[in-house]
Every structure is written in C-alpha cells, then in structure tokens.
Design a protein around this motif. Sequence first.
Motif, short mmCIF file in Angstrom:
data_model
loop_
_atom_site.label_atom_id
_atom_site.label_comp_id
_atom_site.label_asym_id
_atom_site.label_seq_id
_atom_site.Cartn_x
_atom_site.Cartn_y
_atom_site.Cartn_z
N ALA A 199 14.44 56.41 -95.86
CA ALA A 199 13.31 56.45 -96.80
C ALA A 199 13.46 55.30 -97.78
N ASN A 200 12.29 54.69 -98.15
CA ASN A 200 12.34 53.60 -99.12
C ASN A 200 12.12 54.12 -100.53
N LEU B 202 11.28 57.90 -101.88
CA LEU B 202 12.19 58.60 -102.79
C LEU B 202 11.44 59.10 -104.02
N GLN B 203 10.58 58.26 -104.58
CA GLN B 203 9.82 58.70 -105.76
C GLN B 203 8.94 59.90 -105.44
N VAL C 284 17.81 60.82 -97.75
CA VAL C 284 18.68 59.66 -97.87
C VAL C 284 17.79 58.43 -97.92
N SER C 285 17.90 57.64 -98.99
CA SER C 285 17.00 56.51 -99.17
C SER C 285 17.79 55.27 -99.56
N ARG C 286 17.15 54.13 -99.30
CA ARG C 286 17.71 52.84 -99.74
C ARG C 286 16.74 52.24 -100.75
N VAL D 125 20.80 59.58 -102.60
CA VAL D 125 20.66 60.83 -101.83
C VAL D 125 20.12 61.89 -102.78
N ALA D 126 19.01 62.53 -102.38
CA ALA D 126 18.42 63.64 -103.14
C ALA D 126 18.72 64.93 -102.38
#
Length: 646
Positions: A459-460, A464-465, A521-523, A531-532
Amino acid sequence: MITAPLPLDEDARLRALRQLDILDTDPEEAFDRIARLAAFAFAMPIVLVSLVDEERQWFKSHHGLAACETPRSVSFCAHAVLSKRLLVVEDALDDERFLDNPLVTGAPNIRFYAGSPLCLADGQVVGTLCLIDAKPRAFDDAQAAMLAEFALLVERELELRRQLIRSRTEHERDRRSLAISEARFRTVFQQTPIGKAVVDLDGRFLDVNQKFTQIIGYEESELRKLTFASVTHPADVAADLTHVAELLAGRQASYAMEKRYLRPDGTSVWVNLAVSLVRDVSGAPLHFIAAVQDISSRKKSEEALRNYHVELEERVRERTAELRRSRDALQTITDNLPALIAVVDRNLCYQFNNQAFQRVFAAAPATLRGRSLRETLRPDVFEQLQPLFARALAGERVTCDDVRYAVDAERVWQATYIPVERDGQVTGFYVMSHDVTEQRRTEQRLRESALVDPLTGLANRRALQDALTDLRSGEDPFALFFIDMDGFKDINDRYGHDTGDALLKEVASRLTATVRAGDVVSRLGGDEFVVASQGVSDARTGERIAAAICREVSKPFEVAGRVVETSASVGVVLAGATGAAGVAGATSASSASSAGLSLEAEGRALADDPLCLADAAMYEAKRAGRNTWRVAPGADELAPVASAGA
C-alpha cells in the motif's frame, strides 16, 4: 563528511546554468535585495543565493559572508540540488552528512542550514536560496513556506535573465529574417503570376506589379495617379468601400470579393480581389495589400453552367431516388457496427433497429419495429431510463453511462439519446448504445493501481491515509509501527540504486510475512515503511511486534547475488490501548520532555497525528543506537527500551 553524489541529469543541469550567463558576474541589486529581505525576515546572519557549478558553488549574492564561492565537495547546497526539495539541517553536528564538514568545524561554523532549490522553468535545479546560522535553530512549516516564496523571487529574476538573453538572440535573428523577408517580398511581389498592388489609406496606388497592369490595362505611372475607386465599376464601388471600412474598424483582418475593374477603353474585367490591411507594431493602419486574379473566363463558364440548371435538377431527383434505394445498404452498415442503433418515435416505439438487438435482446430487428420500449426493456431498466427519454424528446442530447440490459448485469453499456428534429419539431430520438464493460474494468484496475506502491507492491501513502482514517473513526485500539532502514543510503551509495530497490522489495516481503494477515503494510517512500495493526490492546503486544520486525529485518539479505546486511529502527504508537499514546489529543511538550524525548522528537510529537508520533519515536530509536524500537509516550511513561537481540 558525506559529499552529495551528482544528479542523474547533471549534464542538462549544468547546461541550463551556463545558459543563464550569470556565473562570475558582478553583484546585482535585485538578488542582493532578496537576500537582505530574507535575512531580515528570518533574523538570519547569513543568506546566500548559491549556484552550484561543476566544481564549486558560486554566490550571486552573499549577505553576511565575505566569500564568493566554496568547493562543491563541501557544499550543503549540493545535497538540496540533488534532492530537488527543501533541505533543513537544524543542527549540523547531529547530521552524519555534515558533522565533520570543514564549513562546520571551521569558518563560518555552520550549525543551522535551510536551503530551498532554485528551479528553472524547464525543471532544472541550478542552486538554492539558503539560510545559515552559527547556532542550531528550529525551522517550522510556516518558515519553510516563507523560504520557498523568497526562492520564487530569485527564480523569477533568473527567468527574467534567461528571457532577456533569449530576447536578444531572437531580436538579432528577427533582424536578419526581416532583411531576408523584405528581399523575398520584393521578388514575390514582382514575379508572382497574380496581380499585386499596395494601396494607401486614401485608396491611392503606391506600388503595383506588372501582372496587375496587364489585368487592368493601365501603365504603372498612370495608376500611381489614380485611386482604386476611380478604376472600379460603379456598381461595385459601394461594396468595396464597405469592406475597407470593416478592415479599418478592426472588425475583420481581410476580405475577398468578386468585382469589376474598368479598363481605359471602357470595357470591364471580372477579378477575384483579396485585400489585407497592414498595421504597425502599435496596431495603427499603414496600407492595404491587394491581390487580383482575372476570372473573366470563369464568369463566362458560370453563365454556361446556368444553362444546365434544369438538367442538374433532374439529376438531383434521380439521385434522391437512388438514396431511397440505398436504405438497404444503410441497414447493412448499421448491422455490422458493434453498437445498438435504433430510431424511436415520440410514443417511445421503435422505428428502426440494427442487427445488434438480435444478440442483446434475442429478438429480430423487424419484430421490434413498432414495439414500445416499455415492452422491450426490463421494468427496472425502463424506469431508470424513462427520465432520459423525456429529456431527449424535449430536444436535449443525453447519455447514461451505466445501463445493464441483461438480467445478470455483467455487461455495462453507455447509451446516448439524440433528438430527431424535422421542421423545428422533435419527432423522436436516435439510440446509440456501446458496450463499455472492458473500459470500466480498465478504469477499475487503474483506480486500484493508484493505491499501490509501484516498487514493492505494498500500500502507498494514500492507501495508508485511507486506512488510518478508518482506524481512527472506529472504536477498536490499533498500533502504528514507523520503520526506517538503518544505513540504507550507504547501501545505495555502495551497491547502486538497483540493489537498493531490490533490497526494499525484500524488506517489504519480510514485513508482510512478519506481521498479521489483516495488518496494513505500506511504504511511504524511500526506505520508510509503516505497519497499521488493528486490535493491539497493550504495549507488550506492540513491543513484541516491533521486536519481531527488528529481528527479521536484521537477518542478512541475498540481493543481486550478494549478501547485504541492514537493520531497522522502529517507532511505535498505540492508540486506544492500555498505557498507549492518545490520538485524540496531542502529547504536551512537558510530558514529552519528562519522558526523555529530544527537542526534535518533542516538536514532532506535538502533532495531533499518530503517524507523526510514530515518526518521532522512530527517531528516538535511531538515537538509541538503531536496530531497536521506541514506543511513543502516552498517559503513563515512555515504554522501556529493548534491542532487537534482547
């Protein structure tokens, strides 16, 4: 000290810099004024307009500094030029890139630096507008925005300089082109096979070519004593003068007409006349340019053509009959188009259908003619489209992008309804309906790809937002793990960006395998991951996950045929958990300080954002020695420090 590597577009960047012709020029008040204003606005002892050349950085303006240039190898600005974005170093002694830099350890003893890139219109960054202080300073977003505004003023001066150079070059080119154009005009004017004349604003002939004298029958010397009105057939003078008035009033730029000139012997000659008005640079009229072509032969031909009028009308009638016979051909054409095509009357009954209706509605086109749309369409589809039918019958072209004729609703159609008008009355409408199923599927794939990081497939930032918005609006506790790779820049510098990208992909795979299946999991970009994790209800669980992340990332990676070792620093925020950092309200400065956060981390923690809190905690982990984690302080106290190997 870490020297900034060269940008990938360094050759183009240096080319753009040198085209400014500004290096080693005398001081200019325009740039010095900006530097002085910036120094006053930021209360800053040193402000530089720095241009980064191949081996040096040269200062077009150097307020508060005697030196005019320094080597590029020790330049802070080279780092800003490389990144093409604002570079802020609040304390150079805390930054491994600059802590042993000669400009830090010696004069001018830089401790604080903020540099905003100077970007030309073509996107090339040629230098920075930078602020320098001999003591550490904080720099907030408002100050960053203000510095960017000052940088825009410098960029505008650079662009003005570039445009001035370009204007001078173009002026010289235009001067040469004008001389060539004048020579060409004279050649074309005299040798063209069309009559040409230059006429002043009073209608007098100023210049004529030989072809013009041949057409009109006067010698050039005679025409120079006459006006165009005096040699025009009396019946055509009024129309000609009306066009001239339109030109002079600026309502048209040129005009063309057919008129007759009177020859000296009293006979007339038909010509096709085209006239343009020439104006000076201020827009004031100068003179007219007239082009004349003898059309006497064509006029005779037109007379002959009129004699065939009756015959042509008969041919038109025959052609009309032929068009009626071509209706079957039209049916064949529409039957082979990949769309539903129909004509519907005001009673919403089909008058024409193509063969595509057989495939979609399992009914032959002939059986649908005279049948109403209500009988043909499913009740829910008819109710959906009935308002559009009414608007089409009212004379409006309308489109529906989501029509599903079949019961299974797998295929999606775009239907357009176009009014049919006869004698000013709407008699029905055309139906054109295209299958847009594949287009919609493509659009859906594009929307999904907008939420995925293209390098790692995680996820970008946008995704994530969205996830954070959902988590914060819910009632369940959650944890954020802000992960930053230790020494990633050294890996990039040593092995190259291809190896760095491959390593990031491997890190993404390990993070996905380490955390729970439902975690996001996002970058964020670069070497930063987040990681949320929903449902983390206590600090112990958060620490266990952070320890697992550190442990897995610190294991050696095999990348591009070589073994690469790295580690991660992790910042943890627990929202809604026992002893967790509160998300509804920002952590106070006093609680952050009592928990041991540095001034920088304290500033970050003041944001009412779990991501900022996790970022601040990650920086604490960096300062604690890396390859470890920190839990952001909450209502109780900062969580105990633990290393990856503990």
